[in-house]
Design a protein around this motif. Sequence first.
Motif, PDB file in Angstrom:
ATOM      1  N   ALA A 366       0.818  -1.221   0.000  1.00 16.85           N
ATOM      2  CA  ALA A 366       0.000   0.000   0.000  1.00 16.85           C
ATOM      3  C   ALA A 366       0.846   1.263   0.000  1.00 16.85           C
ATOM      4  CB  ALA A 366      -0.920  -0.005   1.209  1.00 16.85           C
ATOM      5  N   LYS A 367       0.290   2.294  -0.631  1.00 14.76           N
ATOM      6  CA  LYS A 367       0.857   3.642  -0.538  1.00 14.76           C
ATOM      7  C   LYS A 367      -0.302   4.627  -0.622  1.00 14.76           C
ATOM      8  CE  LYS A 367       1.896   4.399  -5.450  1.00 14.76           C
ATOM      9  NZ  LYS A 367       2.920   4.825  -6.402  1.00 14.76           N
ATOM     10  N   GLY A 368      -0.104   5.837  -0.099  1.00 10.68           N
ATOM     11  CA  GLY A 368      -1.186   6.820  -0.108  1.00 10.68           C
ATOM     12  C   GLY A 368      -0.775   8.101   0.579  1.00 10.68           C
ATOM     13  N   LEU A 385      -5.493   8.026   7.111  1.00 10.53           N
ATOM     14  CA  LEU A 385      -4.810   7.800   5.832  1.00 10.53           C
ATOM     15  C   LEU A 385      -5.822   7.510   4.735  1.00 10.53           C
ATOM     16  CD1 LEU A 385      -2.034   5.281   7.012  1.00 10.53           C
ATOM     17  CD2 LEU A 385      -1.947   7.762   7.111  1.00 10.53           C
ATOM     18  N   LEU A 386      -5.470   7.917   3.515  1.00 12.49           N
ATOM     19  CA  LEU A 386      -6.241   7.516   2.339  1.00 12.49           C
ATOM     20  C   LEU A 386      -5.370   6.579   1.521  1.00 12.49           C
ATOM     21  CD1 LEU A 386      -8.817   7.880   0.547  1.00 12.49           C
ATOM     22  CD2 LEU A 386      -7.520   9.601  -0.696  1.00 12.49           C
ATOM     23  N   VAL A 387      -5.780   5.316   1.443  1.00  9.77           N
ATOM     24  CA  VAL A 387      -5.023   4.332   0.652  1.00  9.77           C
ATOM     25  C   VAL A 387      -5.294   4.620  -0.828  1.00  9.77           C
ATOM     26  CG1 VAL A 387      -4.606   1.881   0.217  1.00  9.77           C
ATOM     27  CG2 VAL A 387      -5.308   2.641   2.495  1.00  9.77           C
ATOM     28  N   GLN A 388      -4.246   4.938  -1.594  1.00  3.74           N
ATOM     29  CA  GLN A 388      -4.423   5.269  -3.009  1.00  3.74           C
ATOM     30  C   GLN A 388      -4.100   4.104  -3.933  1.00  3.74           C
ATOM     31  OE1 GLN A 388      -2.189   9.127  -2.376  1.00  3.74           O
ATOM     32  NE2 GLN A 388      -3.673   9.829  -3.854  1.00  3.74           N
ATOM     33  N   ASN A 389      -3.242   3.201  -3.466  1.00  5.72           N
ATOM     34  CA  ASN A 389      -2.919   2.003  -4.261  1.00  5.72           C
ATOM     35  C   ASN A 389      -2.504   0.895  -3.305  1.00  5.72           C
ATOM     36  OD1 ASN A 389      -2.639   0.454  -6.531  1.00  5.72           O
ATOM     37  ND2 ASN A 389      -0.960   1.616  -7.415  1.00  5.72           N
ATOM     38  N   GLY A 390      -2.760  -0.355  -3.711  1.00  6.69           N
ATOM     39  CA  GLY A 390      -2.401  -1.486  -2.869  1.00  6.69           C
ATOM     40  C   GLY A 390      -3.395  -1.721  -1.747  1.00  6.69           C
ATOM     41  N   LYS A 417     -13.424  -1.588  13.875  1.00  8.57           N
ATOM     42  CA  LYS A 417     -12.081  -2.143  13.752  1.00  8.57           C
ATOM     43  C   LYS A 417     -12.005  -3.022  12.507  1.00  8.57           C
ATOM     44  CE  LYS A 417      -8.615  -3.436  17.136  1.00  8.57           C
ATOM     45  NZ  LYS A 417      -8.359  -3.969  18.467  1.00  8.57           N
ATOM     46  N   ILE A 418     -10.989  -2.792  11.655  1.00  9.35           N
ATOM     47  CA  ILE A 418     -10.824  -3.587  10.432  1.00  9.35           C
ATOM     48  C   ILE A 418      -9.392  -4.097  10.336  1.00  9.35           C
ATOM     49  CG2 ILE A 418     -12.667  -2.463   9.109  1.00  9.35           C
ATOM     50  CD1 ILE A 418     -10.520  -0.698   7.798  1.00  9.35           C
ATOM     51  N   ASN A 419      -9.192  -5.124   9.524  1.00 13.16           N
ATOM     52  CA  ASN A 419      -7.860  -5.724   9.373  1.00 13.16           C
ATOM     53  C   ASN A 419      -7.145  -5.283   8.102  1.00 13.16           C
ATOM     54  OD1 ASN A 419      -7.915  -7.243  11.768  1.00 13.16           O
ATOM     55  ND2 ASN A 419      -9.242  -8.763  10.794  1.00 13.16           N
ATOM     56  N   SER A 420      -7.899  -4.860   7.083  1.00 11.54           N
ATOM     57  CA  SER A 420      -7.256  -4.426   5.834  1.00 11.54           C
ATOM     58  C   SER A 420      -8.126  -3.383   5.137  1.00 11.54           C
ATOM     59  CB  SER A 420      -7.017  -5.617   4.905  1.00 11.54           C
ATOM     60  OG  SER A 420      -8.250  -6.194   4.522  1.00 11.54           O
ATOM     61  N   ALA A 421      -7.484  -2.588   4.290  1.00 14.11           N
ATOM     62  CA  ALA A 421      -8.192  -1.550   3.523  1.00 14.11           C
ATOM     63  C   ALA A 421      -7.578  -1.461   2.139  1.00 14.11           C
ATOM     64  CB  ALA A 421      -8.094  -0.207   4.233  1.00 14.11           C
ATOM     65  N   GLY A 422      -8.436  -1.483   1.117  1.00 14.28           N
ATOM     66  CA  GLY A 422      -7.977  -1.425  -0.269  1.00 14.28           C
ATOM     67  C   GLY A 422      -7.902  -0.007  -0.803  1.00 14.28           C
TER      68      GLY A 422
END
Length: 691
Positions: A366-368, A385-390, A417-422
Amino acid sequence: MAKTRVYELAKELNISSKELIDILASEFSIKVKNHMSVLDEEDAELIKEIFVENEESDVVESSKNAKKSIVDEYEEEIDNSIKVKNKKKNNKKQSEEENNKEEINEEVVIEMKDTITVKELADKLNKPITEVIKQLMFMGIMAAINQEIDFNTAEKLAEKFNAVAIQKDKETSLESDETEDASENESYVKRPPVVTIMGHVDHGKTSILDAIKKSKVTSTEAGGITQHIGAYTVEINGEKITFLDTPGHEAFTTMRSRGAQITDIVILVVAADDGIMPQTVEAINHCKAADVPIIVAINKIDKPGANIDKVKQELTEYNLLAEDWGGNIITVPVSAHTKEGLDTLLEMILLTAEMEELIADPTRKAKGTVIEAQLDKGRGPVASLLVQNGTLNVGDSIIVGSTYGRIRAMFDDKGNKINSAGPSIPVEILGLSEVPDAGDRFNVVKDEKTARNMAEARKAKLREERIVSTNRVSLEDLYSQIQEGKVKELDVIVKADVQGSVEAVSQSLEKLSNDSVKVRVIHGAVGAITETDVTLATASNAIIIGFNVRPSSTASTLAEKEGVNIRTYRVIYDAIDDVKSAMVGMLDPEYKEVVLGTAEVRVTYKISNVGTIAGCYVLNGKITRNSSIRVVRDGIVIFESEISSLKRFKDDVKEVAAGYECGITIEKFNDVKEGDQFEAFIMEEIKPKTM
């Protein structure tokens, strides 16, 4: 005649609007501007019929050629396998040669940063330290065993030992590794659009977002003005849209500009009863600079004074022509109060996103970008954070600007609560070492050690830049500057509850600088006002401005003792107004010239030890003893000075009025001639007004 829009026809044919636009242009020679363009009913029916016929013929042809394609594929596989075998043989030879070359190079190549100690260099060269120091002495450099030498010196020294020195930037090499890893395995998929809502203050930006996500945001903010950037994900018809709500006050220009850079679509909110306002123009300029598609939401259409056509007319002044006026800007009349037009607005967002073909690779690291960051009393540094890719996962090691950490927990926009974000998903994370700056880029790296090393390298670089670019704050420096009177500075320390506010307040204050007074923010940080801040303010004669924060009890006591001025605010423009008023007291006073009177020289007398006395006749006004005087000859000013003495007959007088004669001597000037004119004047001080 009935009309059909392009996007409606695309839905019926089960294809994207972009594909339909391409088909219309290539096969039917019908050129349309965008998915909102209209087609005649006859043309639409004809396209439907031809499209169905083409589909049927494609099915028949594909069944005929099925066997041929299988045979072709089989033959191609055989050819490819032969080619692969040959390539493997060649690659083996090449790799052996390359390995041999690498072995040779490894013996002579030395990797180093900007500097290296003499001992480390000797170890890498595999030479005795005494021999290395001796060579340095021959080069004219006296260096001890633990002394650092720069890259240029190390490079020349390495040449003497038949070695090659290479300057290695650890940070950039790590980042390039990340990009290489990502480029190897790219599988792009459609991602949700990131939408920013912009516009003038009180035009209903937050109210529209509030109506969409059905929760109250405005009620928690001072004066109804959005003070921080928030991010929210909304699901419509099975598709997600991420909204960034940027503040509307002009002081947050930086935050709004950053919003435009990370966004895919901008909703420009314009009130139907107000029209285009100064901050609306700012928002338009940011969107154009970022080259982002704009959808204009004309809000407050339920108000009695609403005029939609007036808004569209004003938009044309900024080269934004509404779609129904022949342009390509989508305008949607809405009402946040009655919720009218909101469904149409959301549909237009999805259609615009479809035309933009927004894609991302969820399989990569991930990057953002950091949307917002703050220091939480119980949880430590918290960053949005805003995930922009990954895809970002709990447990990932990340570097964020000059900060690093390992994600301990992650929450979505609703606090779950979450474990991942696209891609295009906003999240709140815990686990960073420090509070990052809003707008910083973040990257996932292989481990925490790598992240820490990269962060330290960035910090060192920033520290060097700061030392070069900024003056060091000290009592000696400040005192000497005041004594010399070269620069008048109003030093300010800014403390706020979130990083975005620190940045916005700092930039707004620095913009108040003028030729006479320079406003300098010497320190800005997140958190309460502490004793350290007061100590710094004492040393630099600064004032402390707190935005949504309070001073601690010890800081307040110390500030009273040292006479440091602490000002706290809830609304940003109150802070700006107060600083403007403070600056007025620091401005050098302005003066204007007031001419008191003129006198003509009729006769001159030269007296030893006194000089030349001018016998004058006062033509108008009056000549006073304490006024300055200007000697004018043939309309040209030849000298300016003060009156040394003013007499009537033998008596000294304070002033002589028009129509009377007098004797005048001028300080340091004796070249007075008959016919000269004396102009008496004084300089009056004008009190500075509030800017």
